[in-house]
Design an enzyme around this catalytic site. Structure first.
Site, PDB file in Angstrom:
ATOM      1  CD  GLN A  38      -1.016  -0.572   3.635  1.00 30.85           C
ATOM      2  OE1 GLN A  38      -2.215  -0.626   3.594  1.00 30.85           O
ATOM      3  NE2 GLN A  38      -0.310  -1.223   4.523  1.00 30.85           N
ATOM      4  CE1 TYR A  68     -11.378   1.577  14.660  1.00 24.07           C
ATOM      5  CE2 TYR A  68      -8.766   1.475  15.304  1.00 24.07           C
ATOM      6  CZ  TYR A  68      -9.971   0.929  14.578  1.00 24.07           C
ATOM      7  OH  TYR A  68      -9.591  -0.354  13.909  1.00 24.07           O
ATOM      8  CD  GLU A 113       0.389  -4.368   9.552  1.00 31.03           C
ATOM      9  OE1 GLU A 113       0.264  -4.489   8.596  1.00 31.03           O
ATOM     10  OE2 GLU A 113      -0.811  -3.926  10.365  1.00 31.03           O
ATOM     11  CG  ASP A 144      -1.823 -13.931   5.118  1.00 28.12           C
ATOM     12  OD1 ASP A 144      -2.817 -13.867   5.858  1.00 28.12           O
ATOM     13  OD2 ASP A 144      -2.040 -14.208   3.954  1.00 28.12           O
ATOM     14  N   GLY A 145      -2.232 -12.774   8.550  1.00 26.97           N
ATOM     15  CA  GLY A 145      -3.330 -13.187   9.509  1.00 26.97           C
ATOM     16  C   GLY A 145      -3.747 -14.308   9.534  1.00 26.97           C
ATOM     17  CG  ASP A 162      -6.381  -1.404  14.154  1.00 28.61           C
ATOM     18  OD1 ASP A 162      -7.378  -0.831  13.396  1.00 28.61           O
ATOM     19  OD2 ASP A 162      -5.448  -1.085  14.606  1.00 28.61           O
ATOM     20  CB  SER A 164      -7.213  -0.325   5.979  1.00 30.76           C
ATOM     21  OG  SER A 164      -6.927  -1.299   5.121  1.00 30.76           O
TER      22      SER A 164
END
Length: 290
Positions: A38, A68, A113, A144-145, A162, A164
């Site tokens: 990104q 948040y 993450e 990779d989660g 959490d 995006s």
């Protein structure tokens, strides 16, 4: 950044919130790069302090990020009677880890993450959030989660996602297959909490995500918090529990104001927890009665 014009950054997305935008006056662009996943930017703004921007979308600002971070963390933590072992998916800025560490019952935190560059940029430019990584309770993995959870069945009391917004690399985190994967990684009576969008501009998406959660969890609900720098000033969380009949709006553990202040919290309270589940009538009808 191509979205900065005449000293103003404008968050424009025809996919997520067509016909509107939120703008911040920019004092300085502190960092820009394109990672493997990104676009990453850090802005110094006139009124909101430092801001993290991913793919042109505001992830957090120094002025209001605590709202948040506290709510996505403490709502699920306080829904669970004994949240000893916690998994965080995403959250590369460190804000959620910073809050989860505060909970006195939490003993072990694992965080995954996918973009290591977000972590490194946050450590350099957003230390007030990245300090969450400093705790010895936090075990940080870059990867990779999905793959991480596939290898860990029945391990966690609470899983917090959490992410995006549901475009680009985060889109898969809003599907029922993801809620199924989280369910398998939970201990009995475990809790999940995912960023769930805003009912003001994405009510259909909120219901879709909530339905995906309902497909895997006997109890599922939507709560929200006020965050001025997010679209429409509001963001929500989809919460699921494996414990049948539990009332998510009534926290299992209640902190006194003295305890809240000692943890340095600015938003979450027991009253704020309960209020977060009270929706405007039109949203309540759409999410729960249709």
């Amino acid at each position: 950044m191509d979205k900065i014009r005449n000293g103003w950054f404008s968050e424009i997305s025809d996919d997520l919130w067509p016909g509107q935008c939120f703008s911040l006056k920019v004092k300085k662009v502190l960092h820009e790069e394109v990672s493997a996943f990104q676009d990453i930017s850090i802005l110094e703004t006139e009124t909101h302090g430092r801001a993290l921007i991913l793919d042109g979308i505001i992830q957090c600002t120094e002025r209001d990020e605590f709202a948040y971070q506290e709510m996505i963390s403490f709502i699920p933590l306080c829904c669970h009677p004994n949240p000893k072992k916690v998994l965080i998916i995403g959250g590369g800025d460190g804000g959620v880890a910073r809050e989860v560490v505060k909970h006195p019952m939490v003993e072990e935190i694992h965080q995954v993450e996918i973009d290591d560059r977000v972590i490194e940029v946050a450590k350099k430019y957003l230390p007030f959030m990245a300090c969450g990584f400093d705790s010895k309770k936090v075990h940080l993995t870059c990867g990779d989660g999905f793959e991480y959870m596939k290898q860990r069945k029945g391990e966690f009391d609470v899983i917090i996602t959490d992410s995006s917004d549901p475009v680009g690399p985060a889109k898969s985190l809003f599907q029922e297959s993801y809620f199924s994967l989280m369910k398998a990684a939970l201990k009995p009576n475990g809790i999940v909490c995912s960023q769930g969008g805003t009912f003001w501009t994405n009510l259909e998406h909120v219901k879709e995500t909530l339905d995906h959660c309902r497909g895997q969890f006997p109890v599922a609900s939507y709560a929200y918090a006020s965050v001025p720098s997010y679209p429409s000033g509001q963001i929500g969380f989809v919460i699921g529990s494996l414990q049948e009949g539990v009332d998510l709006a009534e926290p299992a553990h209640k902190f006194s104001n003295k305890e809240i202040d000692s943890m340095g919290m600015k938003y979450y309270t027991t009253a704020a927890h309960r209020a977060a589940f009270t929706l405007p009538r039109y949203a309540e009808k759409f999410l729960y009665e249709n």
